[in-house]
Design a protein around this motif. Sequence first.
Motif, PDB file in Angstrom:
ATOM      1  N   TRP A 297      -1.302   3.601  21.042  1.00 21.89           N
ATOM      2  CA  TRP A 297      -1.338   3.432  22.379  1.00 21.89           C
ATOM      3  C   TRP A 297      -1.403   2.267  21.672  1.00 21.89           C
ATOM      4  O   TRP A 297      -0.666   1.006  22.769  1.00 21.89           O
ATOM      5  CB  TRP A 297      -1.804   4.047  23.538  1.00 21.89           C
ATOM      6  N   LEU A 298      -2.278   1.156  21.195  1.00 23.31           N
ATOM      7  CA  LEU A 298      -2.883   0.581  21.120  1.00 23.31           C
ATOM      8  C   LEU A 298      -1.037  -0.384  20.400  1.00 23.31           C
ATOM      9  O   LEU A 298      -1.354  -2.078  21.733  1.00 23.31           O
ATOM     10  CB  LEU A 298      -3.940  -0.397  20.676  1.00 23.31           C
ATOM     11  N   LEU A 299      -0.822   0.157  20.086  1.00 23.47           N
ATOM     12  CA  LEU A 299       0.118  -0.822  19.439  1.00 23.47           C
ATOM     13  C   LEU A 299       1.598  -0.723  19.865  1.00 23.47           C
ATOM     14  O   LEU A 299       2.473  -2.021  19.339  1.00 23.47           O
ATOM     15  CB  LEU A 299       0.280  -0.299  17.905  1.00 23.47           C
ATOM     16  N   TRP A 300       1.555   0.293  20.274  1.00 24.02           N
ATOM     17  CA  TRP A 300       3.205   0.426  21.350  1.00 24.02           C
ATOM     18  C   TRP A 300       3.526  -0.323  22.774  1.00 24.02           C
ATOM     19  O   TRP A 300       3.895  -1.124  23.165  1.00 24.02           O
ATOM     20  CB  TRP A 300       2.962   1.185  21.479  1.00 24.02           C
ATOM     21  N   ASP A 301       1.433  -0.815  23.442  1.00 24.41           N
ATOM     22  CA  ASP A 301       1.673  -1.145  24.502  1.00 24.41           C
ATOM     23  C   ASP A 301       1.094  -2.246  24.621  1.00 24.41           C
ATOM     24  O   ASP A 301       1.726  -3.126  25.602  1.00 24.41           O
ATOM     25  CB  ASP A 301       1.613  -0.175  25.812  1.00 24.41           C
ATOM     26  N   VAL A 302      -0.043  -2.186  23.808  1.00 21.11           N
ATOM     27  CA  VAL A 302      -0.815  -3.683  25.169  1.00 21.11           C
ATOM     28  C   VAL A 302       0.119  -5.463  24.364  1.00 21.11           C
ATOM     29  O   VAL A 302      -0.207  -5.949  25.794  1.00 21.11           O
ATOM     30  CB  VAL A 302      -2.018  -3.706  23.853  1.00 21.11           C
ATOM     31  N   PRO A 303       0.698  -5.019  23.108  1.00 21.05           N
ATOM     32  CA  PRO A 303       1.608  -6.350  23.257  1.00 21.05           C
ATOM     33  C   PRO A 303       2.856  -6.560  24.284  1.00 21.05           C
ATOM     34  O   PRO A 303       2.676  -7.291  24.204  1.00 21.05           O
ATOM     35  CB  PRO A 303       1.925  -5.996  21.236  1.00 21.05           C
TER      36      PRO A 303
ATOM     37  N   LEU B 116       0.910  -1.296   0.289  1.00 15.76           N
ATOM     38  CA  LEU B 116      -0.140  -0.188   0.379  1.00 15.76           C
ATOM     39  C   LEU B 116       0.679   1.417  -0.195  1.00 15.76           C
ATOM     40  O   LEU B 116       0.462   2.422  -0.836  1.00 15.76           O
ATOM     41  CB  LEU B 116      -0.982   0.270   0.970  1.00 15.76           C
ATOM     42  N   LEU B 117       2.082   1.098   0.813  1.00 11.43           N
ATOM     43  CA  LEU B 117       3.195   2.306   0.372  1.00 11.43           C
ATOM     44  C   LEU B 117       3.413   3.178  -0.381  1.00 11.43           C
ATOM     45  O   LEU B 117       3.715   3.998  -1.085  1.00 11.43           O
ATOM     46  CB  LEU B 117       4.299   2.183   1.773  1.00 11.43           C
ATOM     47  N   CYS B 118       3.498   1.178  -1.409  1.00  7.46           N
ATOM     48  CA  CYS B 118       4.195   2.217  -2.998  1.00  7.46           C
ATOM     49  C   CYS B 118       2.962   2.455  -3.733  1.00  7.46           C
ATOM     50  O   CYS B 118       3.065   3.204  -4.885  1.00  7.46           O
ATOM     51  CB  CYS B 118       4.253   0.504  -3.229  1.00  7.46           C
ATOM     52  N   LEU B 119       1.870   2.001  -3.102  1.00 10.75           N
ATOM     53  CA  LEU B 119       0.415   2.168  -4.814  1.00 10.75           C
ATOM     54  C   LEU B 119       0.170   3.715  -3.795  1.00 10.75           C
ATOM     55  O   LEU B 119      -0.360   4.429  -4.908  1.00 10.75           O
ATOM     56  CB  LEU B 119      -0.072   1.464  -4.242  1.00 10.75           C
ATOM     57  N   ALA B 120       0.062   3.787  -2.919  1.00  8.54           N
ATOM     58  CA  ALA B 120      -0.713   5.255  -2.490  1.00  8.54           C
ATOM     59  C   ALA B 120       0.205   6.113  -1.157  1.00  8.54           C
ATOM     60  O   ALA B 120      -0.372   5.703  -0.191  1.00  8.54           O
ATOM     61  CB  ALA B 120      -2.117   4.991  -1.689  1.00  8.54           C
ATOM     62  N   PRO B 121       0.870   6.084  -0.739  1.00  7.49           N
ATOM     63  CA  PRO B 121       1.951   6.490   0.724  1.00  7.49           C
ATOM     64  C   PRO B 121       1.453   7.521   1.504  1.00  7.49           C
ATOM     65  O   PRO B 121       1.465   7.396   2.223  1.00  7.49           O
ATOM     66  CB  PRO B 121       2.808   6.841  -0.020  1.00  7.49           C
ATOM     67  N   PHE B 122       0.528   8.221   0.820  1.00  8.16           N
ATOM     68  CA  PHE B 122       0.208   9.061   1.166  1.00  8.16           C
ATOM     69  C   PHE B 122      -1.384   8.611   1.650  1.00  8.16           C
ATOM     70  O   PHE B 122      -2.085   9.983   2.214  1.00  8.16           O
ATOM     71  CB  PHE B 122       0.114  10.865   0.913  1.00  8.16           C
ATOM     72  N   GLU B 123      -1.680   7.906   0.726  1.00  9.48           N
ATOM     73  CA  GLU B 123      -3.476   7.678   1.568  1.00  9.48           C
ATOM     74  C   GLU B 123      -3.144   7.555   3.447  1.00  9.48           C
ATOM     75  O   GLU B 123      -3.260   6.934   4.376  1.00  9.48           O
ATOM     76  CB  GLU B 123      -3.467   5.867   1.319  1.00  9.48           C
ATOM     77  N   ARG B 124      -4.803   8.011   3.569  1.00 10.28           N
ATOM     78  CA  ARG B 124      -4.932   8.102   5.096  1.00 10.28           C
ATOM     79  C   ARG B 124      -5.232   6.897   5.934  1.00 10.28           C
ATOM     80  O   ARG B 124      -6.731   5.924   5.485  1.00 10.28           O
ATOM     81  CB  ARG B 124      -5.807   9.561   5.480  1.00 10.28           C
ATOM     82  N   VAL B 125      -4.923   5.939   6.816  1.00  8.76           N
ATOM     83  CA  VAL B 125      -5.086   5.067   7.427  1.00  8.76           C
ATOM     84  C   VAL B 125      -5.277   5.465   9.251  1.00  8.76           C
ATOM     85  O   VAL B 125      -5.701   6.385   9.071  1.00  8.76           O
ATOM     86  CB  VAL B 125      -3.929   4.220   7.853  1.00  8.76           C
ATOM     87  N   CYS B 126      -5.606   4.089   9.858  1.00  9.63           N
ATOM     88  CA  CYS B 126      -6.359   4.386  10.780  1.00  9.63           C
ATOM     89  C   CYS B 126      -7.754   4.802  11.372  1.00  9.63           C
ATOM     90  O   CYS B 126      -7.958   5.778  11.779  1.00  9.63           O
ATOM     91  CB  CYS B 126      -5.735   5.171  12.290  1.00  9.63           C
ATOM     92  N   THR B 127      -8.968   3.908  10.048  1.00 10.22           N
ATOM     93  CA  THR B 127     -10.496   4.635   9.803  1.00 10.22           C
ATOM     94  C   THR B 127     -10.989   4.607  10.331  1.00 10.22           C
ATOM     95  O   THR B 127     -11.990   4.505  10.503  1.00 10.22           O
ATOM     96  CB  THR B 127     -10.191   5.739   8.445  1.00 10.22           C
ATOM     97  N   VAL B 128     -10.950   2.705  10.316  1.00  8.48           N
ATOM     98  CA  VAL B 128     -11.379   2.241  10.834  1.00  8.48           C
ATOM     99  C   VAL B 128     -11.406   1.048  12.203  1.00  8.48           C
ATOM    100  O   VAL B 128     -10.334   0.299  11.517  1.00  8.48           O
ATOM    101  CB  VAL B 128     -12.625   1.138   9.331  1.00  8.48           C
ATOM    102  N   PRO B 129     -12.006   0.667  12.777  1.00  8.84           N
ATOM    103  CA  PRO B 129     -13.017   1.659  13.685  1.00  8.84           C
ATOM    104  C   PRO B 129     -12.300   2.933  13.474  1.00  8.84           C
ATOM    105  O   PRO B 129     -11.481   2.903  13.828  1.00  8.84           O
ATOM    106  CB  PRO B 129     -13.331   1.043  14.780  1.00  8.84           C
ATOM    107  N   ARG B 130     -13.337   3.559  14.042  1.00  8.61           N
ATOM    108  CA  ARG B 130     -12.978   5.416  13.801  1.00  8.61           C
ATOM    109  C   ARG B 130     -12.540   6.203  15.469  1.00  8.61           C
ATOM    110  O   ARG B 130     -13.224   6.456  15.909  1.00  8.61           O
ATOM    111  CB  ARG B 130     -14.090   6.360  13.371  1.00  8.61           C
ATOM    112  N   LEU B 131     -11.393   5.603  15.805  1.00  9.93           N
ATOM    113  CA  LEU B 131     -10.954   5.308  16.798  1.00  9.93           C
ATOM    114  C   LEU B 131      -9.583   6.828  16.453  1.00  9.93           C
ATOM    115  O   LEU B 131      -9.012   6.809  15.308  1.00  9.93           O
ATOM    116  CB  LEU B 131      -9.370   4.765  17.112  1.00  9.93           C
ATOM    117  N   PRO B 132      -9.453   7.272  17.574  1.00  7.62           N
ATOM    118  CA  PRO B 132      -8.306   8.726  17.345  1.00  7.62           C
ATOM    119  C   PRO B 132      -7.000   8.290  16.920  1.00  7.62           C
ATOM    120  O   PRO B 132      -6.534   6.646  17.571  1.00  7.62           O
ATOM    121  CB  PRO B 132      -8.342   9.635  18.664  1.00  7.62           C
TER     122      PRO B 132
END
Length: 276
Positions: A152-158, A130-146
Amino acid sequence: FFFVILQMSNCLMGINVGCYLLQQGLKISAEHTEVSLWGLKEGRYWLMVTASFFHADASHVVNNMIMMAAYAPELQHRIGSFGMVMAYVLTGWGGWLLTLLWSKYKYKDMADYVWSCGSSPCTYGLNLMLLCLAPFERVCTVPRLPVWLWLWLLWDVPSLLREPKLLRAWGLVSLIVTILYGHLFSDADMSCAVWFVQYLVKVMLLRLHTLAFNPGAPQSSDHAAHFGGALVGLLLSYCYTDGCLGISHSSTECQFRTAMVSGVCSWLFARLVLDF
């Protein structure tokens, strides 16, 4: 609601979670799920697929699913459900192939008994695709969490699931990261490229943290698999960028340069952490 649940990207993540729960409930032996040279020599060729769906522990599966959930809907929107499945399987194959080759080179005769599993080669490969196809595509949109909550979920929970003691110092690091991002950027700034880079930064910082507070801890991540999956994702992005699979882009040269830069960054990342 049901349309969202039945999206192929969500189905793939659901299968990963289901396989982990099944493995824990039925106590399935690793020799039937994890890839190894010994398993392939025994004729268990399905391991090249099952290894991409089974994980070593709860921390492993949670980390990979959070990583994938951030960008998977956007990638599926561009390549379709069938493309999503094929890309997932192929990036997994690429990761396990490089793992087997690297194990044979590093461990020689003992390489037959090196086991590996997890969706990491797929998450790296799909993210890079996806980075190669659309590097500026917005992510983290579903579900609509800040976005700060995604981080925090990615860095701490695991880390919390794997080793709660890590949070004594690591929790402070991740808290600083989320606060800084929340003050310096908006949710709209979380592009595919930013998500990919921040994950590499997280992996490097977490390893340095582990070396500082637990120097004897072995390297548990299979970075050869990560690198192999990323390479396949890079190659698949060329197919879509060239329009040969039905998707055309007006800025092919820009996408090509992005792909090359991403490939070089992935290679440097692999060389830096492969032997930590």
